[in-house]
Scaffold this motif. Structure first.
Motif, PDB file in Angstrom:
ATOM      1  N   PHE B  21      55.568  41.457  44.709  1.00  0.00           N
ATOM      2  CA  PHE B  21      54.087  40.976  44.181  1.00  0.00           C
ATOM      3  C   PHE B  21      53.394  42.405  45.263  1.00  0.00           C
ATOM      4  CE2 PHE B  21      49.837  39.823  45.837  1.00  0.00           C
ATOM      5  CZ  PHE B  21      49.213  39.400  44.466  1.00  0.00           C
ATOM      6  N   ALA B  22      53.584  42.732  46.465  1.00  0.00           N
ATOM      7  CA  ALA B  22      52.931  43.537  47.260  1.00  0.00           C
ATOM      8  C   ALA B  22      53.243  44.838  46.716  1.00  0.00           C
ATOM      9  CB  ALA B  22      53.182  43.431  48.584  1.00  0.00           C
ATOM     10  N   LEU B  23      54.563  45.156  46.504  1.00  0.00           N
ATOM     11  CA  LEU B  23      55.007  46.324  45.620  1.00  0.00           C
ATOM     12  C   LEU B  23      54.371  46.955  44.387  1.00  0.00           C
ATOM     13  CD1 LEU B  23      58.923  46.717  46.756  1.00  0.00           C
ATOM     14  CD2 LEU B  23      57.037  47.886  47.842  1.00  0.00           C
ATOM     15  N   GLY B  24      54.349  45.859  43.431  1.00  0.00           N
ATOM     16  CA  GLY B  24      53.542  45.939  42.336  1.00  0.00           C
ATOM     17  C   GLY B  24      52.226  46.336  42.404  1.00  0.00           C
ATOM     18  N   LEU B  25      51.526  45.592  43.459  1.00  0.00           N
ATOM     19  CA  LEU B  25      50.307  45.839  43.544  1.00  0.00           C
ATOM     20  C   LEU B  25      50.044  47.340  44.016  1.00  0.00           C
ATOM     21  CD1 LEU B  25      47.524  44.302  43.329  1.00  0.00           C
ATOM     22  CD2 LEU B  25      47.890  43.682  45.651  1.00  0.00           C
ATOM     23  N   ILE B  26      50.705  47.665  45.054  1.00  0.00           N
ATOM     24  CA  ILE B  26      50.215  48.930  45.736  1.00  0.00           C
ATOM     25  C   ILE B  26      50.912  49.956  44.825  1.00  0.00           C
ATOM     26  CG2 ILE B  26      51.066  50.696  47.676  1.00  0.00           C
ATOM     27  CD1 ILE B  26      51.229  47.709  49.165  1.00  0.00           C
ATOM     28  N   GLY B  27      52.030  49.800  44.144  1.00  0.00           N
ATOM     29  CA  GLY B  27      52.665  50.859  43.278  1.00  0.00           C
ATOM     30  C   GLY B  27      51.590  51.091  42.147  1.00  0.00           C
ATOM     31  N   GLY B  28      51.153  49.937  41.405  1.00  0.00           N
ATOM     32  CA  GLY B  28      50.269  49.974  40.389  1.00  0.00           C
ATOM     33  C   GLY B  28      49.238  50.899  40.594  1.00  0.00           C
ATOM     34  N   MET B  29      48.447  50.590  41.853  1.00  0.00           N
ATOM     35  CA  MET B  29      47.110  51.164  42.223  1.00  0.00           C
ATOM     36  C   MET B  29      47.571  52.798  42.427  1.00  0.00           C
ATOM     37  SD  MET B  29      45.309  48.452  44.526  1.00  0.00           S
ATOM     38  CE  MET B  29      43.763  49.174  44.637  1.00  0.00           C
ATOM     39  N   LEU B  30      48.584  53.060  43.203  1.00  0.00           N
ATOM     40  CA  LEU B  30      48.872  54.546  43.325  1.00  0.00           C
ATOM     41  C   LEU B  30      49.319  55.275  42.143  1.00  0.00           C
ATOM     42  CD1 LEU B  30      51.041  54.426  46.746  1.00  0.00           C
ATOM     43  CD2 LEU B  30      48.703  55.195  46.261  1.00  0.00           C
ATOM     44  N   PHE B  31      49.984  54.554  41.180  1.00  0.00           N
ATOM     45  CA  PHE B  31      50.361  55.246  40.027  1.00  0.00           C
ATOM     46  C   PHE B  31      49.180  55.563  39.079  1.00  0.00           C
ATOM     47  CE2 PHE B  31      54.751  56.608  39.394  1.00  0.00           C
ATOM     48  CZ  PHE B  31      55.501  56.089  40.703  1.00  0.00           C
ATOM     49  N   SER B  63      53.326  42.441  35.351  1.00  0.00           N
ATOM     50  CA  SER B  63      51.940  41.905  35.206  1.00  0.00           C
ATOM     51  C   SER B  63      51.170  42.321  36.322  1.00  0.00           C
ATOM     52  CB  SER B  63      51.883  40.384  35.194  1.00  0.00           C
ATOM     53  OG  SER B  63      52.898  39.720  34.005  1.00  0.00           O
ATOM     54  N   VAL B  64      51.605  42.479  37.413  1.00  0.00           N
ATOM     55  CA  VAL B  64      50.904  42.908  38.721  1.00  0.00           C
ATOM     56  C   VAL B  64      50.596  44.391  38.553  1.00  0.00           C
ATOM     57  CG1 VAL B  64      50.749  43.161  41.164  1.00  0.00           C
ATOM     58  CG2 VAL B  64      51.618  40.893  40.094  1.00  0.00           C
ATOM     59  N   ILE B  65      51.901  45.205  38.296  1.00  0.00           N
ATOM     60  CA  ILE B  65      51.554  46.591  37.929  1.00  0.00           C
ATOM     61  C   ILE B  65      50.482  46.786  36.826  1.00  0.00           C
ATOM     62  CG2 ILE B  65      52.696  48.681  37.038  1.00  0.00           C
ATOM     63  CD1 ILE B  65      55.320  47.692  38.355  1.00  0.00           C
ATOM     64  N   ALA B  68      46.773  46.229  38.336  1.00  0.00           N
ATOM     65  CA  ALA B  68      46.559  47.270  39.507  1.00  0.00           C
ATOM     66  C   ALA B  68      46.387  48.554  38.891  1.00  0.00           C
ATOM     67  CB  ALA B  68      47.494  47.108  40.587  1.00  0.00           C
ATOM     68  N   GLY B  69      47.274  48.891  38.058  1.00  0.00           N
ATOM     69  CA  GLY B  69      47.367  49.996  37.254  1.00  0.00           C
ATOM     70  C   GLY B  69      46.075  50.424  36.432  1.00  0.00           C
ATOM     71  N   VAL B  70      45.477  49.339  35.888  1.00  0.00           N
ATOM     72  CA  VAL B  70      44.224  49.717  34.976  1.00  0.00           C
ATOM     73  C   VAL B  70      43.076  49.945  35.986  1.00  0.00           C
ATOM     74  CG1 VAL B  70      42.573  48.648  33.449  1.00  0.00           C
ATOM     75  CG2 VAL B  70      45.069  48.287  32.802  1.00  0.00           C
ATOM     76  N   PHE B  71      43.170  49.299  37.086  1.00  0.00           N
ATOM     77  CA  PHE B  71      42.167  49.571  38.149  1.00  0.00           C
ATOM     78  C   PHE B  71      42.320  51.252  38.586  1.00  0.00           C
ATOM     79  CE2 PHE B  71      41.547  49.897  42.653  1.00  0.00           C
ATOM     80  CZ  PHE B  71      40.201  50.233  42.756  1.00  0.00           C
ATOM     81  N   MET B 369      48.881  37.241  38.375  1.00  0.00           N
ATOM     82  CA  MET B 369      47.637  38.219  37.952  1.00  0.00           C
ATOM     83  C   MET B 369      46.291  37.962  38.488  1.00  0.00           C
ATOM     84  SD  MET B 369      48.808  38.623  33.903  1.00  0.00           S
ATOM     85  CE  MET B 369      47.654  39.801  33.566  1.00  0.00           C
ATOM     86  N   PHE B 370      46.198  36.398  38.522  1.00  0.00           N
ATOM     87  CA  PHE B 370      44.843  36.089  39.424  1.00  0.00           C
ATOM     88  C   PHE B 370      44.947  36.464  40.771  1.00  0.00           C
ATOM     89  CE2 PHE B 370      42.494  33.236  41.832  1.00  0.00           C
ATOM     90  CZ  PHE B 370      41.391  32.796  41.050  1.00  0.00           C
ATOM     91  N   TRP B 371      45.689  36.276  41.534  1.00  0.00           N
ATOM     92  CA  TRP B 371      45.733  36.912  42.785  1.00  0.00           C
ATOM     93  C   TRP B 371      45.826  38.376  42.951  1.00  0.00           C
ATOM     94  CZ3 TRP B 371      43.664  33.728  46.207  1.00  0.00           C
ATOM     95  CH2 TRP B 371      43.825  32.339  45.771  1.00  0.00           C
ATOM     96  N   ALA B 372      46.234  39.125  42.091  1.00  0.00           N
ATOM     97  CA  ALA B 372      46.491  40.386  41.971  1.00  0.00           C
ATOM     98  C   ALA B 372      45.258  41.048  41.874  1.00  0.00           C
ATOM     99  CB  ALA B 372      47.360  41.079  40.993  1.00  0.00           C
ATOM    100  N   ASN B 373      44.240  40.431  40.973  1.00  0.00           N
ATOM    101  CA  ASN B 373      42.948  41.121  40.659  1.00  0.00           C
ATOM    102  C   ASN B 373      42.008  40.843  42.196  1.00  0.00           C
ATOM    103  OD1 ASN B 373      42.651  42.137  37.876  1.00  0.00           O
ATOM    104  ND2 ASN B 373      43.463  40.119  37.305  1.00  0.00           N
TER     105      ASN B 373
END
Lengths: 204, 507
Positions: B21-31, B63-65, B68-71, B369-373
């Motif tokens: 979850f954490a990797l997806g969140l950080i990775g999505g935001m960075l990418f 889903s988390v990527i 985070a990626g859209v943001f 997805m809820f918590w990622a947001n």
């Protein structure tokens, strides 16, 4: 009488100049759209299950765009006739900020315009060379050249930025993500590019 | 609620799931935040590794990527006028002027908070009504409705970023015409793959794949921005943006609550429809905010409401995009198609039965997805405090990096060098468009929706036996077409009467 005629002449030339812009813009649109429409003949083939064929949609778009261009011409001519202020050059939402810094009323000379050409031409030269000499060989020179065009003059900044940007690109895209970038068609450059990839990936 | 809590416990009670979850969140935001690469790049890199993962972890990761990626794409849109993804393009209109005014912190703060609010609202709606909405959307939305929605979207968004209505429409038409390059959607006949210019014959095999919108976006926004700034540097007129770290105040958020709500509704419904999703949602959200705002005159000049509208709408589309995927097995975009691929890799089939057969997977995904947001707020706040510091680096040092990222992003898409040429030419055209009052965003919107629009139109025509009035025989398409025509007529009347606020200000 002669004085009235003398005053009318510059006014007429100003009017002509005001009308010329929209007319030229309209003519460019119509010429481009006519060319696109003409090119659709090359694929104007029937499709068994679709009556409009392959060319129907692009042709409809060309006609709609031509109507739009004509609408714009009529609107702008009416605007000029009504004596409203000429539309400023840059005023759309996305263009307001970056363009607003430009000083008004100063027309750049030929030399000044020529000075700006490398900004546009240099990246195109880079694009032309990359398939032949490879991304890894051409890129450091591209970074250096771009910095010089952007008036970076200190040796420390030139070398520092080149090394950091090139290093990050190698690290991120070649070492971590294995992105396949062009390695060149010329044999010697092909070898150099592969050697750089080898060093970036395996440190040898 | 119970299922959501179960999903949350399954997510946070498992160390491996938390790590993913954490990797997806950080990775999505960075990418999402790096121009030239995006969440799809990360998805493509990670897809092969999902074979060894548990299916619920793999689906949750993607889903988390996605959230985070859209943001993440909003960050570069605000700081450098370079949208990380197509859905962040409208964020540039007001986000970048805010940066130029030293209000980058407020813009990013608004993007962070509104992405989170839009995403959370969308996740809640998704959890409560997936089955219901999916079956309604599929029954009610045939090709006629999809075409009508695209027509409506273009009708209300056409003038965004343009000097006047005509230039906006001409920009959209240019995009629609460029989208016809490639092959036609019905018979697969090659179009504009060859041609002649003053007797000079040309042809390219690569053009049969069409002009992809990613190189065009990189060109119109990233390359043209570098060219514009380079010209300012050369003329000595460049103003260095100030790094602002202030977050928007509660009062500022309250003042845009209706815009947020409107964008959530727009984003959610646009997100449900396959292939349309977040991009049209963001444009529609922005155009409707502009239409209804009391501060219309400030739009495009650094209005917080503009950032709020597009960022809320594009994140509201993320949860909605999962609905047709999970409930019906219809992926709406590239990343949801990758999630579909994960299901197939693990021998599963998404559809109505997935809620019965794989309840754990569905609810851990929903919870993630809820918590990622929600976590976007925390990470986004940290990002605001750190990423904004990039503005302290001189632009002339950043420019080579931005251009190289754009080159790599365009090339890596399909491993075609023609895409890089398209990007640079689009950059030069984009630079000229900025000077002449045409809208780069309009061209991109036309390009993205063009293929989909033509495909929906041709299917509609075949279904309706070439009767154009058939669009008015189905209630939703009739409503959308009528609203679209009304929007065009009102815009033309406003333009002729000079009632448009932007125009009035210019006059």
């Amino acid at each position: 009488m002669p004085s009235t005629a003398g005053a009318a002449l510059p006014e007429r030339s100003r009017d002509l100049r005001a009308f010329a812009g929209p007319v030229v813009e309209w003519a460019i649109w119509i010429a481009v759209l006519a060319w696109v429409f003409w090119q659709t003949q090359r694929f104007d083939r029937e499709i068994a299950q679709y009556a409009f064929g392959a060319a129907g949609w692009p042709r409809a778009l060309c006609i709609a765009a031509a109507l739009g261009a004509t609408g714009q011409l009529i609107y702008r001519i009416a605007e000029i006739r009504r004596g409203r202020a000429a539309v400023p050059e840059a005023a759309g939402p996305e263009i307001a900020a970056p363009e607003s810094a430009a000083p008004e009323g100063q027309k750049p000379g030929l030399w000044q315009r020529a000075k700006h050409l490398p900004i546009f031409i240099f990246p195109l030269i880079y694009l032309y060379l990359v398939p032949s000499v490879g991304f890894y060989v051409a890129t450091p020179f591209f970074i250096l050249g771009l910095l010089l065009i952007l008036e970076v003059r200190t040796l420390r900044a030139l070398l520092g930025v080149t090394c950091v940007v090139y290093g990050l690109v190698l690290l991120l895209f070649t070492r971590f993500f294995y992105v396949a970038l062009p390695v060149g068609r010329i044999e010697s450059f092909y070898d150099i590019n592969n050697a750089i990839i080898g060093i970036a990936r395996y440190g040898m | 609620m119970e299922q959501f809590l179960d999903g949350t416990f399954n997510l946070f009670g498992d160390g491996q799931a938390v790590l993913i979850f954490a990797l997806g969140l950080i990775g999505g935001m960075l990418f999402g935040a790096i121009p030239g690469v995006n969440m799809l790049t990360l998805g493509a890199v990670l897809l092969p590794f999902t074979i060894t993962m548990q299916p619920e972890h793999a689906v949750m990761l993607f889903s988390v990527i996605y959230c985070a990626g859209v943001f993440g794409g909003a960050i570069t849109a605000i700081l450098f006028n370079i949208p990380g993804a197509p859905e962040n393009a409208p964020t540039c209109f007001d986000g970048y002027p805010m940066t130029m005014q030293g209000r980058s912190g407020k813009a990013i703060g608004a993007a962070v908070s509104c992405s989170a609010i839009g995403g959370v609202a969308s996740a809640v709606l998704m959890m409560s009504a997936t089955g219901l909405i999916a079956s309604w959307a599929v029954r009610a939305f045939g090709p006629q409705e999809v075409f009508a929605l695209i027509f409506f979207g273009l009708a209300v968004s056409a003038s965004i970023g343009a000097e006047n209505l005509w230039k906006g429409w001409l920009s959209v038409f240019a995009g629609l015409i460029i989208a016809t390059v490639g092959t036609d959607p019905v018979g697969g006949i090659p179009r504009f793959n060859e041609g002649s210019f003053f007797g000079l014959e040309f042809s390219s095999y690569y053009l049969s794949a069409g002009i992809h919108f990613i190189p065009m976006i990189l060109g119109f926004f990233a390359v043209s921005e570098v060219l514009t700034q380079a010209m300012h540097i050369s003329k000595g007129t460049r103003e260095r943006p100030k790094a602002g770290l202030d977050f928007p105040t509660i009062a500022e958020f309250l003042s845009v609550r209706w815009t947020m709500l409107r964008s959530i509704v727009i984003g959610f419904f646009a997100g449900i429809l396959p292939g349309i999703g977040a991009t049209l949602a963001a444009f529609l959200g922005y155009s409707q905010a502009h239409r209804w705002s009391k501060k219309r005159a400030n739009f495009g000049k650094g209005e917080l409401e503009g950032v709020v509208a597009s960022e809320t709408a594009n994140n509201a589309a993320t949860g909605a995009a999962m609905i047709p995927l999970l409930a019906l097995g219809l992926p709406g975009g590239a990343l949801t198609a990758m999630i579909m691929g994960i299901f197939q890799i693990h021998g599963m089939e998404p559809g109505p039965l997935i809620f019965v057969n794989s309840g754990d997977l569905v609810w851990i995904t929903f919870a993630a997805m809820f918590w990622a947001n929600l976590f976007i707020i925390l990470l986004g706040w940290l990002q605001t405090k750190t990423v904004v510091q990039i503005l302290r680096v001189p632009f002339r040092w950043l420019a080579p990096g931005i251009l190289l990222l754009a080159v790599i992003g365009a090339y890596a898409l399909r491993n075609l060098f023609i895409d890089v040429w398209v990007m640079f030419l689009a950059g030069i055209v984009g630079y000229l468009l900025r000077r002449s009052g045409y809208s780069a965003a309009g061209v991109v919107l036309g390009l993205i929706l063009g293929k989909l629009g033509e495909s929906a139109f041709s299917k509609s025509m075949q279904l309706m036996d070439y009767n154009f009035f058939g669009f008015f025989e189905r209630p939703i398409s009739a409503l959308l077409i009528t609203l679209g025509i009304a929007a065009i007529i009102v815009s033309i009347i406003n333009e002729i009467r000079g009632a448009d606020v932007q125009k009035a200000l210019m006059d």
